[in-house]
Design a protein around this motif. Structure first.
Motif, PDB file in Angstrom:
ATOM      1  N   ASP A 378     -19.701 -23.058  -1.839  1.00  0.00           N
ATOM      2  CA  ASP A 378     -20.378 -23.975  -0.931  1.00  0.00           C
ATOM      3  C   ASP A 378     -21.262 -24.890  -1.780  1.00  0.00           C
ATOM      4  OD1 ASP A 378     -22.170 -25.218   0.868  1.00  0.00           O
ATOM      5  OD2 ASP A 378     -21.868 -23.605   2.318  1.00  0.00           O
ATOM      6  N   THR A 379     -20.971 -26.178  -1.789  1.00  0.00           N
ATOM      7  CA  THR A 379     -21.699 -27.115  -2.659  1.00  0.00           C
ATOM      8  C   THR A 379     -23.188 -27.168  -2.358  1.00  0.00           C
ATOM      9  OG1 THR A 379     -21.084 -28.891  -1.131  1.00  0.00           O
ATOM     10  CG2 THR A 379     -19.692 -28.578  -3.066  1.00  0.00           C
ATOM     11  N   SER A 380     -23.574 -26.870  -1.127  1.00  0.00           N
ATOM     12  CA  SER A 380     -24.995 -26.939  -0.778  1.00  0.00           C
ATOM     13  C   SER A 380     -25.745 -25.667  -1.161  1.00  0.00           C
ATOM     14  CB  SER A 380     -25.151 -27.182   0.729  1.00  0.00           C
ATOM     15  OG  SER A 380     -24.616 -26.100   1.470  1.00  0.00           O
ATOM     16  N   LYS A 381     -25.025 -24.555  -1.355  1.00  0.00           N
ATOM     17  CA  LYS A 381     -25.684 -23.287  -1.671  1.00  0.00           C
ATOM     18  C   LYS A 381     -25.589 -22.909  -3.143  1.00  0.00           C
ATOM     19  CE  LYS A 381     -25.123 -21.173   2.910  1.00  0.00           C
ATOM     20  NZ  LYS A 381     -24.561 -20.028   3.672  1.00  0.00           N
ATOM     21  N   ARG A 382     -24.541 -23.401  -3.832  1.00  0.00           N
ATOM     22  CA  ARG A 382     -24.346 -22.971  -5.211  1.00  0.00           C
ATOM     23  C   ARG A 382     -25.483 -23.408  -6.132  1.00  0.00           C
ATOM     24  NH1 ARG A 382     -19.177 -26.797  -6.513  1.00  0.00           N
ATOM     25  NH2 ARG A 382     -18.375 -25.418  -4.875  1.00  0.00           N
ATOM     26  N   VAL A 383     -26.208 -24.463  -5.735  1.00  0.00           N
ATOM     27  CA  VAL A 383     -27.308 -24.960  -6.582  1.00  0.00           C
ATOM     28  C   VAL A 383     -28.424 -23.925  -6.702  1.00  0.00           C
ATOM     29  CG1 VAL A 383     -26.834 -27.395  -6.166  1.00  0.00           C
ATOM     30  CG2 VAL A 383     -28.311 -26.144  -4.578  1.00  0.00           C
ATOM     31  N   SER A 384     -28.508 -23.003  -5.727  1.00  0.00           N
ATOM     32  CA  SER A 384     -29.541 -21.969  -5.792  1.00  0.00           C
ATOM     33  C   SER A 384     -29.183 -20.871  -6.789  1.00  0.00           C
ATOM     34  CB  SER A 384     -29.762 -21.357  -4.405  1.00  0.00           C
ATOM     35  OG  SER A 384     -28.587 -20.705  -3.955  1.00  0.00           O
ATOM     36  N   LEU A 385     -27.936 -20.872  -7.253  1.00  0.00           N
ATOM     37  CA  LEU A 385     -27.488 -19.867  -8.219  1.00  0.00           C
ATOM     38  C   LEU A 385     -27.630 -20.443  -9.630  1.00  0.00           C
ATOM     39  CD1 LEU A 385     -24.216 -18.536  -6.512  1.00  0.00           C
ATOM     40  CD2 LEU A 385     -26.468 -17.490  -6.466  1.00  0.00           C
ATOM     41  N   LEU A 520     -15.820 -26.009 -18.519  1.00  0.00           N
ATOM     42  CA  LEU A 520     -15.546 -25.165 -17.352  1.00  0.00           C
ATOM     43  C   LEU A 520     -16.804 -24.937 -16.520  1.00  0.00           C
ATOM     44  CD1 LEU A 520     -13.186 -23.383 -16.141  1.00  0.00           C
ATOM     45  CD2 LEU A 520     -14.178 -21.482 -17.425  1.00  0.00           C
ATOM     46  N   LEU A 521     -17.955 -25.106 -17.120  1.00  0.00           N
ATOM     47  CA  LEU A 521     -19.231 -24.763 -16.503  1.00  0.00           C
ATOM     48  C   LEU A 521     -19.533 -25.643 -15.283  1.00  0.00           C
ATOM     49  CD1 LEU A 521     -21.758 -22.965 -16.907  1.00  0.00           C
ATOM     50  CD2 LEU A 521     -22.700 -24.798 -18.298  1.00  0.00           C
ATOM     51  N   ASP A 522     -20.055 -25.009 -14.238  1.00  0.00           N
ATOM     52  CA  ASP A 522     -20.499 -25.719 -13.040  1.00  0.00           C
ATOM     53  C   ASP A 522     -21.626 -26.689 -13.409  1.00  0.00           C
ATOM     54  OD1 ASP A 522     -21.236 -26.487 -10.486  1.00  0.00           O
ATOM     55  OD2 ASP A 522     -22.434 -24.675 -10.137  1.00  0.00           O
ATOM     56  N   GLU A 523     -21.480 -27.923 -12.964  1.00  0.00           N
ATOM     57  CA  GLU A 523     -22.455 -28.972 -13.322  1.00  0.00           C
ATOM     58  C   GLU A 523     -23.884 -28.604 -12.931  1.00  0.00           C
ATOM     59  OE1 GLU A 523     -22.291 -31.755 -14.943  1.00  0.00           O
ATOM     60  OE2 GLU A 523     -20.147 -31.797 -15.370  1.00  0.00           O
ATOM     61  N   SER A 524     -24.026 -27.860 -11.830  1.00  0.00           N
ATOM     62  CA  SER A 524     -25.367 -27.586 -11.306  1.00  0.00           C
ATOM     63  C   SER A 524     -26.179 -26.650 -12.189  1.00  0.00           C
ATOM     64  CB  SER A 524     -25.277 -27.009  -9.892  1.00  0.00           C
ATOM     65  OG  SER A 524     -24.667 -25.733  -9.906  1.00  0.00           O
ATOM     66  N   ILE A 525     -25.553 -25.971 -13.161  1.00  0.00           N
ATOM     67  CA  ILE A 525     -26.309 -25.029 -14.004  1.00  0.00           C
ATOM     68  C   ILE A 525     -26.303 -25.446 -15.473  1.00  0.00           C
ATOM     69  CG2 ILE A 525     -25.969 -23.057 -12.479  1.00  0.00           C
ATOM     70  CD1 ILE A 525     -23.762 -22.109 -14.380  1.00  0.00           C
ATOM     71  N   ARG A 526     -25.872 -26.662 -15.768  1.00  0.00           N
ATOM     72  CA  ARG A 526     -25.840 -27.103 -17.169  1.00  0.00           C
ATOM     73  C   ARG A 526     -27.236 -27.103 -17.798  1.00  0.00           C
ATOM     74  NH1 ARG A 526     -21.254 -28.629 -19.341  1.00  0.00           N
ATOM     75  NH2 ARG A 526     -19.479 -29.103 -17.995  1.00  0.00           N
TER      76      ARG A 526
END
Length: 610
Positions: A378-385, A520-526
């Motif tokens: 979920d794009t709106s929730k993954r940022v919290s991880l 491969l890394l999710d952009e939100s945790i770079r």
């Protein structure tokens, strides 16, 4: 299994042309960049090989035959092959005996069987009926006759030793077939096949009359009547056992656990040894507002799951066995039996169960943050991880699996590890759930085989999908998929379009080989991640999903790798199931994600093991 079904995959297009002279097979390759070739092995197996550039070798993609019964004439003349009777897969037809008894005792059936009594045309012969058979080789067509006419024609011909009514839609003019020589390559097929009538001496059937037809009462009706009587008695016995079985009192001894008296409070729902609380149906109805839709958390193969609050204020999650469940009583029993004996901080805790008025429910501690997939995809929730939390979840899942494999009182193979089966508590601690598919292993047992492949495509290991083999390394493969999904927030079963037909595993593998793994890394945790820690986790994930089970690490090694930043890791080899058809993932939250994406189908065409 027919050659048509065997070659039905995304790499090869197969065409079959029939004529009076035989069957001709032609094929073409969909992806010209993939090098394929057919070979005939020393053992006579037909193999489809593909070139793997990474190891510079030809690897086996598909091999036929897969079983002994698929090998031509395994049981010799007048022998019947049945893979379900393994290891003694061969037996002689009625009226026949092994030609060389010593060879049969040593499981060499190639000599086949011989008649006990010679045939004396017309005098005392009957036809024995065999159902659902792969018909023998070298049949002779007798024309488009009914089954009765076919039997009459065979009976009049002394050289006709067997007949069948093939009912072939593509060759209706040759529906009646008969055989005059040895019956070779006869196989019992539980899913398909035809009735085969074999001529034998009447004395082989007790009470038979001379000259009986397959439809006669002595040769056919009596065996059917006996069979029906046995089935009826068996059905009655099973019904009585089931009635006793579903009674809560009798569940105790059957499952090897004891149930406490019905309780109304979840505060009492702690496990004590092998005791499990039995909740009353009235308390569950009150807690879930009579299973109100507003209380529904979701639904899986087992059935719907509801949130509830007990009278003491403790929140619970209720898994309710659905009448139309894809699972059933076996999975319900399995989960109660296993999870009642397991206690670990990274396993979901079973508070009890409810078995009342045909209702069967499992009551768990409530996980307020629901399942991992709800956050990852979920794009709106993954940022919290952030990365620290993701690594915490990865370590917790690994510890839970290690406990199942090594430190619990039972050795457990979960068999259905996936993001939706990882629940998160109020502190975002991961807890493994859903033990309906799990299996117990003996202390020294390393591998087992099943005829019923269950699980979720994309998470199942190659040896499990293709051959029904599962072991600790099957769970290791699933953990590897999970690890890469957690890092990338992409599903393994679906990938954004690329020039190559790759799964997420294949994409990760290509990036790793090209020293671009961090892409491969999710952009939100770079910004929150430690690059070297991420690279180490990607490498561990690729080690877990290697094609061959023996190459994968154990969970003990994985936990050690995760906790040791300085140790040198081995280089991963090619992952299993790394190719697929390209599909498109639509952005948005998990509920709006496109479900039209194809699953990984390169080397699997069904969920039945070969």
């Amino acid at each position: 299994m027919t050659l048509e079904s065997w070659t039905n995959n995304d790499l090869v297009n197969v065409n079959f042309d029939r004529s009076d002279e035989g069957i001709y097979v032609s094929f073409s390759v969909f992806d010209k960049s993939i090098a394929l070739r057919w070979t005939l092995s020393r053992t006579g197996a037909l193999e489809l090989l593909f070139w793997t550039a990474t190891i510079m070798k030809w690897a086996v993609l598909i091999s036929y035959p897969k079983t002994e019964c698929q090998t031509y004439a395994t049981c010799g003349p007048f022998g019947i092959c049945d893979q379900n009777n393994s290891p003694r897969i061969c037996s002689c037809m009625t009226g026949f005996m092994p030609s060389i008894k010593e060879d049969w005792e040593n499981r060499d059936w190639s000599g086949g069987c011989v008649r006990r009594n010679k045939l004396n045309c017309y005098s005392s012969e009957v036809f024995m009926r065999y159902e659902r058979m792969k018909l023998p080789d070298n049949s002779i067509p007798m024309g488009n006759l009914t089954i009765e006419e076919c039997g009459i024609q065979c009976r009049r011909n002394c050289s006709c030793i067997a007949y069948a009514h093939a009912n072939s839609s593509d060759r209706p003019e040759s529906r009646c077939l008969y055989w005059s020589g040895n019956l070779m390559d006869v196989t019992h097929n539980v899913d398909a096949g035809h009735d085969l009538f074999v001529r034998i001496d009447g004395s082989e059937l007790e009470g038979s009359k001379k000259g009986q037809h397959p439809k006669s009462k002595k040769s056919i009706t009596i065996p059917i009547a006996i069979t029906m009587a046995v089935l009826l008695i068996g059905t009655v016995c099973c019904f009585l056992l089931v009635r006793k079985f579903v009674s809560p009192k009798n569940w105790r001894s059957f499952l090897g656990i004891s149930f406490k008296a019905p309780v109304e409070s979840a505060a009492l729902g702690t496990q004590n040894g092998l005791e499990v609380n039995s909740f009353s149906l009235s308390s569950i109805l009150a807690a879930t507002n009579s299973f109100s839709e507003t209380n529904k958390l979701g639904e899986g193969g087992f059935g719907p799951v509801y949130w509830g609050t007990m009278v003491d204020g403790i929140e619970i999650a209720v898994k309710k066995l659905s009448v139309n469940s894809g699972q059933g009583m076996e999975e319900f029993m399995n989960e109660v039996t296993l999870i009642a004996k397991l206690q670990h901080k990274n396993l979901v805790r079973l508070l009890g169960c409810c078995i009342e008025k045909e209702q069967k429910m499992l009551i768990y501690e409530y996980m307020p943050n629901k399942s991992l997939d709800k956050h990852l995809f979920d794009t709106s929730k993954r940022v919290s991880l952030d990365w620290k939390l993701r690594f915490h979840i990865i370590e917790g899942i690994a510890q839970g699996i290690l406990y199942l494999h090594k430190y619990s009182r039972l050795k457990i193979i979960h068999r259905d590890l996936k993001a939706s089966n990882i629940l998160l508590d109020g502190s975002m601690n991961p807890k493994i759930s859903d033990f309906g598919m799990a299996r117990m292993f003996g202390v020294n047992q390393t591998e087992s085989k099943t005829g019923r492949v269950v699980g979720t495509l994309g998470y199942m290991s190659p040896e499990f999908v293709l051959n029904g083999l599962f072991s600790e390394k099957s769970d290791v493969f699933s953990f590897g998929v999970l690890l890469i999904e957690i890092i990338s927030t992409k599903r393994n079963s679906c990938l954004y379009p690329t020039q190559k037909t790759l799964t997420l595993l294949g994409y990760a593998w290509e990036l790793w080989r090209e020293n671009r793994a961090l892409e491969l890394l999710d952009e939100s945790i770079r910004d929150s991640c430690v690059p070297q820690e991420v690279l180490r986790c990607i490498q561990i994930g690729l080690l877990c999903v290697q094609e061959y089970a023996a190459a994968r690490p154990t969970m003990s090694s994985i936990v050690s790798m995760l906790g040791n930043d300085n140790g040198t890791l081995p280089s991963p080899e090619q992952p299993g199931f790394f190719l697929k058809r390209t599909c498109t993932v639509h952005s948005g939250n998990s509920s709006n994600t496109s479900k039209s994406c194809s699953i990984n189908e390169v080397t699997i065409t069904s969920t039945e093991p070969r």
